[in-house]
Structures are given as C-alpha cells and as structure tokens.
Design a protein around this motif. Structure first.
Motif, PDB file in Angstrom:
ATOM      1  N   ASP A  32      21.742  -8.679  63.437  1.00 17.42           N
ATOM      2  CA  ASP A  32      22.998  -8.176  63.242  1.00 17.42           C
ATOM      3  C   ASP A  32      22.709  -7.128  62.368  1.00 17.42           C
ATOM      4  O   ASP A  32      22.431  -7.052  61.319  1.00 17.42           O
ATOM      5  CB  ASP A  32      23.830  -9.233  62.598  1.00 17.42           C
ATOM      6  CG  ASP A  32      25.089  -9.042  62.055  1.00 17.42           C
ATOM      7  OD1 ASP A  32      25.425  -7.817  61.917  1.00 17.42           O
ATOM      8  OD2 ASP A  32      25.967  -9.820  62.104  1.00 17.42           O
ATOM      9  N   CYS A  33      23.198  -5.837  62.650  1.00 19.29           N
ATOM     10  CA  CYS A  33      22.864  -4.796  61.920  1.00 19.29           C
ATOM     11  C   CYS A  33      23.775  -4.740  60.552  1.00 19.29           C
ATOM     12  O   CYS A  33      23.133  -4.154  59.437  1.00 19.29           O
ATOM     13  CB  CYS A  33      23.011  -3.335  62.707  1.00 19.29           C
ATOM     14  SG  CYS A  33      22.699  -1.956  61.794  1.00 19.29           S
ATOM     15  N   ASP A  34      24.995  -4.978  60.587  1.00 10.65           N
ATOM     16  CA  ASP A  34      25.805  -5.073  59.297  1.00 10.65           C
ATOM     17  C   ASP A  34      25.248  -6.090  58.366  1.00 10.65           C
ATOM     18  O   ASP A  34      25.288  -5.719  57.181  1.00 10.65           O
ATOM     19  CB  ASP A  34      27.194  -5.536  59.802  1.00 10.65           C
ATOM     20  CG  ASP A  34      27.857  -4.344  60.798  1.00 10.65           C
ATOM     21  OD1 ASP A  34      28.643  -3.443  60.205  1.00 10.65           O
ATOM     22  OD2 ASP A  34      27.527  -4.359  61.883  1.00 10.65           O
ATOM     23  N   ALA A  35      24.977  -7.137  58.943  1.00  6.71           N
ATOM     24  CA  ALA A  35      24.424  -8.266  58.169  1.00  6.71           C
ATOM     25  C   ALA A  35      22.714  -7.870  57.398  1.00  6.71           C
ATOM     26  O   ALA A  35      22.642  -7.987  56.135  1.00  6.71           O
ATOM     27  CB  ALA A  35      24.030  -9.516  58.713  1.00  6.71           C
ATOM     28  N   ALA A  36      22.080  -7.074  58.096  1.00  4.85           N
ATOM     29  CA  ALA A  36      21.094  -6.314  57.591  1.00  4.85           C
ATOM     30  C   ALA A  36      21.358  -5.233  56.613  1.00  4.85           C
ATOM     31  O   ALA A  36      20.486  -5.280  55.372  1.00  4.85           O
ATOM     32  CB  ALA A  36      19.891  -5.662  58.746  1.00  4.85           C
ATOM     33  N   VAL A  37      22.335  -4.426  56.679  1.00  2.50           N
ATOM     34  CA  VAL A  37      22.532  -3.586  55.863  1.00  2.50           C
ATOM     35  C   VAL A  37      22.964  -4.306  54.514  1.00  2.50           C
ATOM     36  O   VAL A  37      22.746  -3.775  53.363  1.00  2.50           O
ATOM     37  CB  VAL A  37      23.728  -2.610  56.293  1.00  2.50           C
ATOM     38  CG1 VAL A  37      24.493  -2.005  55.208  1.00  2.50           C
ATOM     39  CG2 VAL A  37      23.130  -1.616  57.235  1.00  2.50           C
ATOM     40  N   ASP A  38      23.875  -5.311  54.436  1.00  2.00           N
ATOM     41  CA  ASP A  38      24.397  -5.942  53.438  1.00  2.00           C
ATOM     42  C   ASP A  38      23.142  -6.719  52.810  1.00  2.00           C
ATOM     43  O   ASP A  38      22.980  -6.374  51.568  1.00  2.00           O
ATOM     44  CB  ASP A  38      25.139  -7.149  53.656  1.00  2.00           C
ATOM     45  CG  ASP A  38      26.646  -6.688  54.201  1.00  2.00           C
ATOM     46  OD1 ASP A  38      26.869  -5.581  54.024  1.00  2.00           O
ATOM     47  OD2 ASP A  38      27.301  -7.463  54.947  1.00  2.00           O
ATOM     48  N   THR A  39      21.928  -6.817  53.443  1.00  3.38           N
ATOM     49  CA  THR A  39      20.686  -7.447  52.726  1.00  3.38           C
ATOM     50  C   THR A  39      20.016  -6.456  51.881  1.00  3.38           C
ATOM     51  O   THR A  39      19.673  -6.517  50.763  1.00  3.38           O
ATOM     52  CB  THR A  39      20.038  -8.265  53.909  1.00  3.38           C
ATOM     53  OG1 THR A  39      20.657  -9.182  54.349  1.00  3.38           O
ATOM     54  CG2 THR A  39      18.499  -8.806  52.908  1.00  3.38           C
ATOM     55  N   VAL A  40      20.110  -5.532  52.721  1.00  2.86           N
ATOM     56  CA  VAL A  40      19.264  -4.307  51.974  1.00  2.86           C
ATOM     57  C   VAL A  40      19.973  -3.697  50.800  1.00  2.86           C
ATOM     58  O   VAL A  40      19.401  -3.731  49.711  1.00  2.86           O
ATOM     59  CB  VAL A  40      19.364  -2.936  52.956  1.00  2.86           C
ATOM     60  CG1 VAL A  40      19.019  -1.599  52.483  1.00  2.86           C
ATOM     61  CG2 VAL A  40      18.471  -3.254  54.269  1.00  2.86           C
ATOM     62  N   GLU A  41      21.150  -3.727  50.820  1.00  3.41           N
ATOM     63  CA  GLU A  41      21.931  -3.375  49.391  1.00  3.41           C
ATOM     64  C   GLU A  41      21.964  -4.489  48.474  1.00  3.41           C
ATOM     65  O   GLU A  41      21.824  -4.042  47.179  1.00  3.41           O
ATOM     66  CB  GLU A  41      23.504  -2.941  50.024  1.00  3.41           C
ATOM     67  CG  GLU A  41      23.541  -1.740  50.758  1.00  3.41           C
ATOM     68  CD  GLU A  41      25.057  -1.491  51.180  1.00  3.41           C
ATOM     69  OE1 GLU A  41      25.406  -0.102  51.213  1.00  3.41           O
ATOM     70  OE2 GLU A  41      25.861  -2.327  51.193  1.00  3.41           O
ATOM     71  N   ARG A  42      22.027  -5.595  48.951  1.00  7.80           N
ATOM     72  CA  ARG A  42      21.865  -6.818  47.932  1.00  7.80           C
ATOM     73  C   ARG A  42      20.623  -6.871  47.402  1.00  7.80           C
ATOM     74  O   ARG A  42      20.460  -7.116  46.056  1.00  7.80           O
ATOM     75  CB  ARG A  42      22.278  -8.030  48.530  1.00  7.80           C
ATOM     76  CG  ARG A  42      21.946  -9.386  47.847  1.00  7.80           C
ATOM     77  CD  ARG A  42      22.716 -10.629  48.486  1.00  7.80           C
ATOM     78  NE  ARG A  42      21.899 -10.755  49.605  1.00  7.80           N
ATOM     79  CZ  ARG A  42      20.686 -11.286  49.859  1.00  7.80           C
ATOM     80  NH1 ARG A  42      19.966 -11.787  48.724  1.00  7.80           N
ATOM     81  NH2 ARG A  42      20.007 -11.556  51.000  1.00  7.80           N
ATOM     82  N   LEU A  43      19.604  -6.391  47.907  1.00  7.55           N
ATOM     83  CA  LEU A  43      18.230  -6.457  47.255  1.00  7.55           C
ATOM     84  C   LEU A  43      17.662  -5.037  46.750  1.00  7.55           C
ATOM     85  O   LEU A  43      16.436  -5.044  46.283  1.00  7.55           O
ATOM     86  CB  LEU A  43      17.191  -6.763  48.588  1.00  7.55           C
ATOM     87  CG  LEU A  43      17.402  -8.186  48.984  1.00  7.55           C
ATOM     88  CD1 LEU A  43      16.659  -8.203  50.197  1.00  7.55           C
ATOM     89  CD2 LEU A  43      17.056  -9.431  48.098  1.00  7.55           C
ATOM     90  N   GLY A  44      18.664  -4.096  46.497  1.00 11.41           N
ATOM     91  CA  GLY A  44      18.329  -3.057  45.824  1.00 11.41           C
ATOM     92  C   GLY A  44      17.893  -1.799  46.485  1.00 11.41           C
ATOM     93  O   GLY A  44      17.392  -0.908  45.993  1.00 11.41           O
TER      94      GLY A  44
END
Length: 264
Positions: A209-221
């Motif tokens: 899920d690309c959108d979920a991956a992007v959310d994870t990237v942003e959440r982790l800095g």
C-alpha cells in the motif's frame, strides 16, 4: 536462491552513518528483519523479507565522504572483465574489484555521466532472494543528464538490449532487457527537475500500500519527494530516509492506464 544472468540487478544496499536508525526505519517501512552484521565485514547488515535476503545496510566508515545513498549492483560472472569494460568505455572505478571472503566479489564505478553503480560476482551470497513482491526489489532507473553517454556505456559493459518507450509527452525513456527480461530503465530528467539533481539510479522496492508506506515515512521522520502518484506500473512515491538516502516505493497491484508501447 535464484541465479542472475549477467547484467540483471542482483543486489542493493544503503550506506548510512547510523546503522541502528536505518534498521529501525526500514524495519518499520518494509517489515524487514536483520542479521547481526559480522564484525569481519564491518558490521554489514543483511535485511530479510519473510526470511529472504532483499537488501544490505552498510555503516559509513570514518572519514568516508560519500553521502548516505542506495547503490544498485548488476550481476557479473567475471568481475575483472566487467572492470575492464568500464574503463574501456569511459567509466571510472570508485572501488577496484575486491573479494569479500567467500561471499563474492564486488566493484563500484561511475558511468561517464557520473551515475554510481556496482557489480557483484556471486560466491556464497547469491543476491536477492525475493523480487517483485512486497518488501522486495522490483525495478531500477538510471536518471542522467547525459543520456547519450549512458546509452553507449551501459550496453557496452553489460549485455543490455535497449528499446525506446513511446509516449505522448516526449519523455526520453529507454528500457533495457537481458535475455528477454526487462532489467531497468534509463531516463533524462525533464526541465522541471532542479539543476542540482544528481545523476543516480532510482531503486524501487514493492509495498502492499503506497499511501500507507508514505504515511510511515513521514511518521518516522523521512521525506516524501513526489507522490503517491498512479501509473500503468503501480502507485508510487519517491522518498528519503531520515539520514538522506533516497529510493522509491511502489504498489505493483494498483495500476492505472495502459503502459506506453515499446519500440522493437
């Protein structure tokens, strides 16, 4: 473990100043697990997806001036012969061919336009154990402002057949294949790309899920540079981890539109 014909991308790794932070970030992003990293190999750490080797994390050595970055390695049956072709065709070697114990042999080089890449002659370490599935490598693209140099260099060093991908927007894109298998692309960034954009190889890893991956990237800095965007090949985004190493993520199951035709 699969065998890799010459020129097929067979491995990728990231050089990072903080290996522990890299494990935390990529473990959360891709669900990877990691080995301990043997001291005899400088604590080089192998990442696994469902038990299959998919990437490496290398510690940045003291005094090493190379910024954090991902590097793609092409399979070579004879690393010395590959090194000779790099020199003969206008490239340079950053690291001469070197044996890595019984794991295999490696080199690092640049094409004439400054694109960094590696070659790997396998020993005990064969390369990717999983591809084209979530958590695994799936694609790569050479981005260069000197496409003519790349078009002459890479098919001379590796047995690539190049075909142009046709489209309506005039984008200069070539697809390379080996033994009928597509192995990567080459494109020239458009005028909208910043002049400072470095020549490089964009490396793609699959996610569910690309959108979920992007959310994870942003959440982790980390940083999201582009996307998520839809394409005929999947929904994708380009990102950097918190230490600045960049790559792309793509959901191969979510496609939109028809792929542009390939010229014979």
């Amino acid at each position: 473990m699969p065998e890799f014909p010459e020129g097929l991308p067979c491995w990728a790794d990231a050089t990072l100043p903080d290996l522990g932070a890299g494990r935390s970030f990529y473990g959360a992003l891709f669900g990877w697990t990691f080995d301990e990293g043997a001291e005899e190999y400088g604590h080089y750490t192998v990442a696994y997806s469902d038990g299959h080797p998919v990437a490496g994390l290398a510690p940045q050595l003291p005094g090493q001036e190379v910024p954090p970055a991902w590097v793609l390695y092409y399979a070579s049956p004879d690393i010395a012969a590959t090194a000779a072709r790099i020199r003969e065709n206008g490239g340079q070697l950053l690291a001469e061919p070197m044996e890595v114990g019984d794991l295999g042999s490696v080199l690092l080089g640049w094409d004439p336009g400054g694109v960094l890449f590696g070659a790997w002659q396998p020993g005990r370490h064969r390369g990717f154990g999983r591809r084209d599935q979530p958590g695994g490598f799936c694609w790569s693209e050479v981005a260069t402002r000197d496409p003519a140099a790349a078009d002459a260099f890479f098919p001379a060093v590796f047995p690539f057949r190049a075909r142009r991908m046709g489209d309506d927007d005039g984008m200069d894109y070539r697809v390379w294949d080996v033994e009928g298998q597509m192995v990567g692309g080459r494109y020239a960034p458009g005028p909208e790309a910043p002049p400072s954009a470095a020549p490089r190889i964009d490396i793609y890893y699959a996610v569910p899920d690309c959108d979920a991956a992007v959310d994870t990237v942003e959440r982790l800095g980390g940083t999201v540079h582009t996307g998520p965007v839809d394409s005929p090949f999947g929904r994708m985004a380009t990102i950097s981890d918190p230490q600045g190493a960049g790559l792309s993520v793509i959901d191969l199951s979510t496609t939109k539109g028809e792929p542009p035709p390939l010229e014979p």
